[in-house]
Design an enzyme around this catalytic site. Structure first.
Site: not given
Length: 904
Positions: A332, A636, A640
């Site tokens: 990310d 997170d 996901d």
């Protein structure tokens, strides 16, 4: 008295009645003293765990090994042959070895338990009228637990309040889609999947928020009742464990062949049957790496502890070894590569003006100026309208510096906090504005629409209401009239190209006829107020961490929910993407249009996936794995979880991550930092490298003894080592060094090597060459010394004692050789554990040589100091030969790098 959950149909009681039965106030929660009493009576909120290993049982288990069976057979044979001293030594060695194994297992178990405690589930609970964070295992019936999207449900509970509340119950009921929940009272006969007023342990919240009343914990929960079905289940062996077992079986087979060969050669030489049998069994034992399983357990436990110290909590043991094989890290952007400290730096107003904002962080110090550098009027109407929307369509709060010296901070989303800081810089009192325009309704942010909206009564005037909309520029602009879109889109793209996160703001002047139920109803009626661009600067360490990845043969890929240009700009700044090619970034819409074959073909050139929906992460992971990559994936959010579970190494964010993401991941990083992930990969390589050092040492030190014995048998010499001496070398000399070798510090070049192949052999070609060289040198020196001493007239017992000592010394030098494949043993960083092992080994060997009682037991004689120095010098040859090989490898490497066109 707490009712028995098994006898109470909680779903058939209303919330007030349930609370009354459990003796609790829904507004205050349990009293702490009452909670302590219930914990003492009912125990922790945990499923029945398998009993912790008891030391005496662990000690007994050490004797189940085939190796120990061989040793016991040798002891029995020694008694039958009248060799009571040898039998005593063998039994003593077996007991000491079992004691060492028991202590090491206990140490590893304590380390694992400490790490499990670090990863415990936390819950928000009301006690004594105060909201606090509590370990899930401390919940008791009657606790009032607060739940929100992303939380894992830690106990069975009756809902007291619920707002747009949905729970994924697939783990319990098999229902594939989230279930909407309410507080309604149901019939007692309602089946579990239809109990909409209940939530159950093991499920997780996907949307909304709720207040719930715990009615059952631990084994009394629905999932606890099912747990009995899996009581005997154990984790499958990891690939490393499977390779070690295969390797061990191969060595046992080789040991049996060796046993037969030694006995046959001894009989051909007409040696004493008792003597040759004892030596044959001892040599067979020497081929079996009895220290390897313990060394592997300790290596993994030490690796987990070192990773935890660096902020990476390992939740699955297999992750330690898989990290060393990682070839791709999908990361990310926000908070992982960047600081997650948003700062507004530019505004765009509908009259095409651009406003620059100074100041960084959350301290409201800075000013607003035009692009030409002139201060902007605080009464500027378009600016005030934009900032009003930014303050009101906002759930964050600014926190003042506290007495402990902490600076300005934000409670809530960092992006929204930065908007409040901006308004304060422009002279707006945030709390005064919010009081004058109270919120009357809202549509919370939705990941699918990428927008949120709030309704406010302006200036406390019942006739003046307004809806403010905030969201991604492309989403908000779809609601605006067509004439407002082109210039705004151009401005948004220009901001994104500067790595800015861009938000668009709009309003509906009169919402009296528009119910705030869906944003699509506002299409065409929305007036654009402007764009606000924020910067989230890269972490200082991110660029170096990315460079480390590339040097280590690991490819980092950014997967972000931000705009493609924003993600690409940050990717270029930290080194994930190049500076010129725009084709290396695609967004979720482009990804959706790609077929599987096209995606796999283009993966090699894509560095950034932007505006990606959580469900698309799973597709990216599977496509990379289809290309043969070993994938680490960060995440997170709730959605996901599938990608984290599917990745070879799922990495959850410890700070921003939901409990669902943490439970699906194999690793949780506590600081949400990309550099921590890279550090964990490095440590995974250290663990695997240290295990291979142990294997190299065990194998090399087994072969040299076998070679010395076979050379003596074939050459017509007496046996160079007594059976008890061989056992001493294999159990004691190796035992005090093997575990200590896995404590080796990093070599320092782990991140300059290629990833470990997934099908890597425990003994690869380079290691086999080193084994032959080290074992060959030790065998040549050992047998040569024995033959020379006999030829010079030394008694057999004297030559045997000296050869025994020389072989032990060769092992000490070889353990130094094993510490690095290329660096000199004279310059490698010190390992205090190994130094301690060598000192202990020296003391024990001295005792065997110079203690009369042990002289008799081990068939040894004291060696004069001058002679001992000569033996040390001879044994050191194994060190100098390996040093010469290392020097040649270093010279060859430098020569290759110096060639024209060589890659440096």
């Amino acid at each position: 008295m707490t009712p028995n959950p098994a006898e109470t149909a909680w779903h058939s009681l209303d919330a007030a009645d349930a609370a009354s039965r459990l003796g609790v106030s829904p507004e205050r929660g349990l009293d702490s003293r009452e909670a302590a009493k219930r914990t003492a009576r009912l125990g922790p909120n945990a499923l029945i765990e398998p009993p912790r290993p008891v030391m005496w049982r662990s000690f007994v288990r050490q004797f189940r090994s085939p190796l120990i069976g061989i040793l016991f057979a040798a002891a029995v044979l020694a008694v039958v042959l009248g060799e009571f001293g040898d039998a005593t030594v063998i039994i003593a060695v077996v007991v000491v070895n079992a004691a060492i194994g028991t202590l090491q297992e206990g140490r590893a178990e304590r380390s694992m338990a400490a790490l499990r405690k670090l990863a415990e589930l936390q819950v928000r609970v009301l006690r004594d009228g105060v909201e606090s964070i509590l370990a899930a295992r401390d919940l008791v019936p009657g606790d009032v637990v607060l739940l929100a999207a992303g939380d894992a449900v830690a106990a069975d509970a009756r809902l007291l309040e619920a707002t747009r509340f949905q729970v994924a119950e697939a783990a319990l009921t098999g229902e594939s889609v989230p279930v909407s929940k309410s507080t309604s009272v149901l019939s007692e006969a309602t089946t579990l999947p239809e109990r909409d007023c209940m939530v159950y342990s093991g499920t997780h919240v996907t949307a909304g928020r709720a207040r719930s009343l715990v009615v059952a914990i631990g084994a009394s929960t629905e999932v606890g009742r099912l747990a009995g079905l899996t009581e005997g289940a154990v984790d499958p062996p990891t690939p490393l464990e499977q390779r070690v077992r295969h390797f061990g079986r191969w060595l046992v087979g080789a040991a049996l062949v060796l046993f037969v060969a030694v006995v046959a050669l001894g009989m051909m030489r007409e040696l004493s049957l008792s003597e040759i049998l004892m030596v044959a069994i001892s040599q067979m034992v020497s081929m079996v790496p009895e220290g390897l399983p313990v060394a592997m357990t300790i290596a993994l436990a030490v690796g987990m502890r070192r990773m935890a110290e660096r902020g990476a909590i390992i939740r699955r043991l297999s992750a330690v070894e898989t990290l060393g094989s990682t070839t791709v890290i999908c990361t990310d952007k926000t908070g992982t590569l960047t600081r997650n400290e948003m700062t507004v730096c530019t505004l765009w107003l509908p009259d095409a003006r651009v406003v620059d904002v100074s100041g960084i962080g959350y301290a409201p110090h800075g000013e607003l100026r035009t692009a030409g550098g002139m201060p902007i009027d605080s009464d500027d109407a378009p600016l005030r309208e934009l900032l009003r929307a930014a303050v009101l369509c906002n759930d964050a709060k600014i926190l003042l510096p506290n007495n402990e010296g902490s600076g300005w901070s934000v409670l809530g989303d960092p992006t929204e906090g930065a908007l409040l800081v901006l308004a304060t810089k422009a002279g707006i009192d945030v709390e005064t504005l919010r009081s004058a325009a109270p919120r009357e309704g809202e549509l919370p942010f939705d990941a699918d629409t990428k927008m949120m909206a709030t309704r406010h009564r302006l200036d406390n005037d019942d006739a003046a209401r307004r809806v403010f909309v905030k969201g991604a520029p492309e989403a908000v602009l779809r609601l605006c009239p067509g004439s407002a879109q082109p210039d705004a889109r151009t401005a948004a793209d220009a901001m994104a190209a500067r790595a800015l996160r861009v938000l668009a703001f709009a309003e509906v002047d009169d919402d009296s006829l528009v119910p705030l139920t869906t944003l699509s109803a506002l299409t065409g009626r929305v007036r654009l107020l402007g764009l606000i661009g924020q910067i989230d600067p890269p972490r200082d360490e991110a660029k170096a961490a990315v460079a480390q990845c590339r040097a280590a043969g690991i490819r980092p890929i950014m997967i972000t929910g931000d705009h493609k240009l924003t993600g690409l700009a940050i990717a270029r700044e930290v080194g994930i993407a190049g500076r010129s090619d725009d084709r290396i970034a695609i967004d979720g819409a482009e990804l959706e249009r790609m077929g599987e074959s096209e995606l796999r073909a283009r993966l090699a050139e894509i560095a950034v996936f932007a505006r990606v929906q959580p469900a698309q992460k799973l597709r990216i992971v599977e496509a990379l794995q289809a290309r043969g990559e070993t994938v680490a994936m960060t995440g997170d959010g709730i959605n996901d979880a599938p990608a984290l579970a599917r990745a070879d190494v799922g990495v959850a964010m410890g700070m921003a991550g939901t409990e669902v993401a943490k439970n699906a991941a194999k690793i949780v990083i506590t600081d949400d930092n990309f550099a921590t992930i890279v550090s964990a990969v490095e440590q995974g390589r250290v663990v695997y490298g240290n295990l291979k050092k142990v294997i190299l040492f065990l194998f090399a030190t087994s072969i040299d003894e076998v070679a010395i014995l076979l050379l003596a048998l074939l050459g017509g010499f007496p046996l160079p080592l007594a059976a008890v001496q061989i056992l001493w070398i294999n159990i004691v000399t190796e035992g005090v060094l093997t575990v200590n070798l896995v404590m080796e510090p990093p070599d320092g070049d782990e991140m300059q090597r290629a990833p470990v192949p997934r099908d890597d052999h425990l003994l690869d070609r380079e290691m086999l060459i080193r084994v032959m060289l080290m074992a060959g040198a030790a065998a040549a020196v050992g047998f040569g010394w024995f033959a020379w001493r006999l030829a010079s007239g030394a008694a057999v017992d004297v030559a045997r004692t000296e050869t025994f000592t020389l072989v032990v010394l060769c092992q000490w030098f070889n353990v130094l050789n094993c510490r690095s494949a290329t660096r000199s043993a004279l310059v490698v960083l010190p390992n205090p554990w190994l130094i301690g092992g060598l000192l202990l080994g020296a003391v024990l060997q001295a005792a065997v040589l110079y203690t009369p009682f042990l002289n008799q037991m081990f068939h040894t004689q004291p060696i004069p100091t001058i002679q001992l120095l000569s033996i040390i010098a001879a044994a050191s040859m194994v060190l100098w030969i390996e040093e010469a090989r290392k020097a040649f490898v270093r010279w060859l490497t430098r020569r290759r790098l110096a060639l024209p066109g060589a890659v440096r």
